[in-house]
Structure formats: structure tokens, C-alpha cells
Design a protein around this motif. Structure first.
Motif, PDB file in Angstrom:
ATOM      1  N   UNK A   1       0.842  -1.170   0.004  1.00 49.16           N
ATOM      2  CA  UNK A   1      -0.088  -0.027   0.154  1.00 49.16           C
ATOM      3  C   UNK A   1       0.863   1.355   0.009  1.00 49.16           C
ATOM      4  N   UNK A   2       1.830   1.255   0.820  1.00 42.61           N
ATOM      5  CA  UNK A   2       2.502   2.491   0.992  1.00 42.61           C
ATOM      6  C   UNK A   2       3.623   2.660  -0.108  1.00 42.61           C
ATOM      7  N   UNK A   3       3.959   1.447  -0.732  1.00 40.56           N
ATOM      8  CA  UNK A   3       4.817   1.397  -1.761  1.00 40.56           C
ATOM      9  C   UNK A   3       4.135   1.983  -3.062  1.00 40.56           C
ATOM     10  N   UNK A   4       2.916   1.876  -3.339  1.00 40.19           N
ATOM     11  CA  UNK A   4       2.011   2.251  -4.329  1.00 40.19           C
ATOM     12  C   UNK A   4       1.879   3.904  -4.115  1.00 40.19           C
ATOM     13  N   UNK A   5       1.678   4.468  -3.327  1.00 41.75           N
ATOM     14  CA  UNK A   5       1.535   6.078  -2.851  1.00 41.75           C
ATOM     15  C   UNK A   5       2.255   7.004  -4.005  1.00 41.75           C
ATOM     16  N   UNK A   6       3.530   6.928  -4.022  1.00 38.78           N
ATOM     17  CA  UNK A   6       4.300   7.965  -5.014  1.00 38.78           C
ATOM     18  C   UNK A   6       3.843   7.668  -6.386  1.00 38.78           C
ATOM     19  N   UNK A   7       3.400   6.799  -6.928  1.00 39.02           N
ATOM     20  CA  UNK A   7       2.920   6.654  -8.191  1.00 39.02           C
ATOM     21  C   UNK A   7       1.775   7.147  -8.632  1.00 39.02           C
ATOM     22  N   UNK A   8       0.909   7.261  -7.514  1.00 37.35           N
ATOM     23  CA  UNK A   8      -0.411   7.823  -7.655  1.00 37.35           C
ATOM     24  C   UNK A   8      -0.552   9.165  -6.842  1.00 37.35           C
ATOM     25  N   UNK A   9       0.459   9.799  -6.285  1.00 31.52           N
ATOM     26  CA  UNK A   9       0.689  10.917  -6.040  1.00 31.52           C
ATOM     27  C   UNK A   9      -0.210  11.258  -4.510  1.00 31.52           C
ATOM     28  N   UNK A  10      -0.262  10.273  -3.634  1.00 32.43           N
ATOM     29  CA  UNK A  10      -0.821  10.156  -2.497  1.00 32.43           C
ATOM     30  C   UNK A  10      -0.101  10.924  -1.585  1.00 32.43           C
ATOM     31  N   UNK A  11      -0.719  12.138  -0.897  1.00 33.71           N
ATOM     32  CA  UNK A  11       0.054  13.065   0.043  1.00 33.71           C
ATOM     33  C   UNK A  11      -0.949  13.594   1.146  1.00 33.71           C
ATOM     34  N   UNK A  12      -0.321  14.370   1.802  1.00 28.57           N
ATOM     35  CA  UNK A  12      -0.901  15.032   2.916  1.00 28.57           C
ATOM     36  C   UNK A  12      -1.590  14.034   3.872  1.00 28.57           C
ATOM     37  N   UNK A  13      -0.843  13.046   4.307  1.00 28.43           N
ATOM     38  CA  UNK A  13      -1.539  11.931   5.381  1.00 28.43           C
ATOM     39  C   UNK A  13      -1.596  12.694   6.672  1.00 28.43           C
ATOM     40  N   UNK A  14      -2.969  12.626   7.038  1.00 28.80           N
ATOM     41  CA  UNK A  14      -3.243  13.213   8.349  1.00 28.80           C
ATOM     42  C   UNK A  14      -4.087  12.202   9.288  1.00 28.80           C
ATOM     43  N   UNK A  15      -3.483  11.186   9.825  1.00 30.67           N
ATOM     44  CA  UNK A  15      -4.237  10.235  10.450  1.00 30.67           C
ATOM     45  C   UNK A  15      -4.226  10.538  12.020  1.00 30.67           C
ATOM     46  N   UNK A  16      -5.020  10.264  12.892  1.00 31.96           N
ATOM     47  CA  UNK A  16      -4.920  10.254  14.401  1.00 31.96           C
ATOM     48  C   UNK A  16      -5.528   9.207  15.072  1.00 31.96           C
ATOM     49  N   UNK A  17      -4.900   8.652  16.087  1.00 32.16           N
ATOM     50  CA  UNK A  17      -5.360   7.687  16.604  1.00 32.16           C
ATOM     51  C   UNK A  17      -6.237   8.266  18.214  1.00 32.16           C
TER      52      UNK A  17
END
Length: 104
Positions: free
Chosen positions: A79-95
Motif C-alpha cells: 500500500x505504502x509503496x504504491x503511494x508515490x506513483x499515484x500522488x498520495x500526499x498530505x496524510x493526516x491520521x490520528x489515533x
């Protein structure tokens, strides 16, 4: 019903709207694998109605140990390896540690 110690993960990630359809199979694969994990009560993504490309993330885990195991899975690495090729950004997750759950 989940008990004391449950963790809720909530937040957002961004995907350029023009990449979303191509990214959807990766999201579905991640959802399917994560939902099958021991200790996963809920795992979902939803595109914000007002903001194309803003993906809302919601997860519920039995405890920190289940979440820690999730981070070590092969599907998380893919999942994380695929992020750059799709332009995934601005991850803002909270627990959030949940002490009690009740219907509204």
C-alpha cells in the motif's frame, strides 16, 4: 462489541482526483486485506463529497497490539509503496483511545 482499549484511527489522505479511478483497486485491496486481520473491527475509505481527491479514513482496532501487527503486514508495505506513483500526499491520521461505545 469492542471493549475498553479499542483504538479508532480517523483522518485524511489526498489523491489527485485524476488518479483516483486508477488508485481505487489499490484501495479496495487494502480494505479487503485489512478487514480480514485479527483485531480489525472497521476499515473504510470514503471520498469527501465536497472536495474531490480528499479521502476520509476510518478504522477501529481491538487494541494497540492489533494495530501494530497491521503495520507489519505485506499489504501495508505494498500500500505504502504504491503511494508515490499515484500522488498520495498530505496524510493526516490520528489515533483515539476509546473508553466507551454507545449508539446515538
Amino acid at each position: 462489541m469492542p471493549g475498553l482499549g479499542m483504538l479508532v484511527i480517523a483522518g485524511t489522505v489526498r489523491v489527485p482526483p485524476e488518479n483516483l479511478e486508477r488508485f481505487r483497486p489499490h484501495m479496495l485491496a487494502m480494505l479487503t486485506a485489512s478487514r480480514a486481520e485479527d483485531g480489525c473491527f472497521e476499515y473504510s475509505y470514503a471520498e469527501d463529497v465536497a472536495e474531490p481527491g480528499l479521502i476520509r479514513v476510518f478504522e477501529a482496532w481491538r487494541d494497540q497490539a492489533a494495530l501494530d501487527a497491521h503495520f507489519q503486514t505485506p499489504h501495508m508495505a505494498a500500500w505504502r509503496a504504491a503511494w508515490p506513483s499515484f500522488g498520495v500526499s498530505d496524510r493526516r491520521l490520528f489515533a483515539y483511545e476509546v473508553a466507551q461505545q454507545r449508539p446515538l
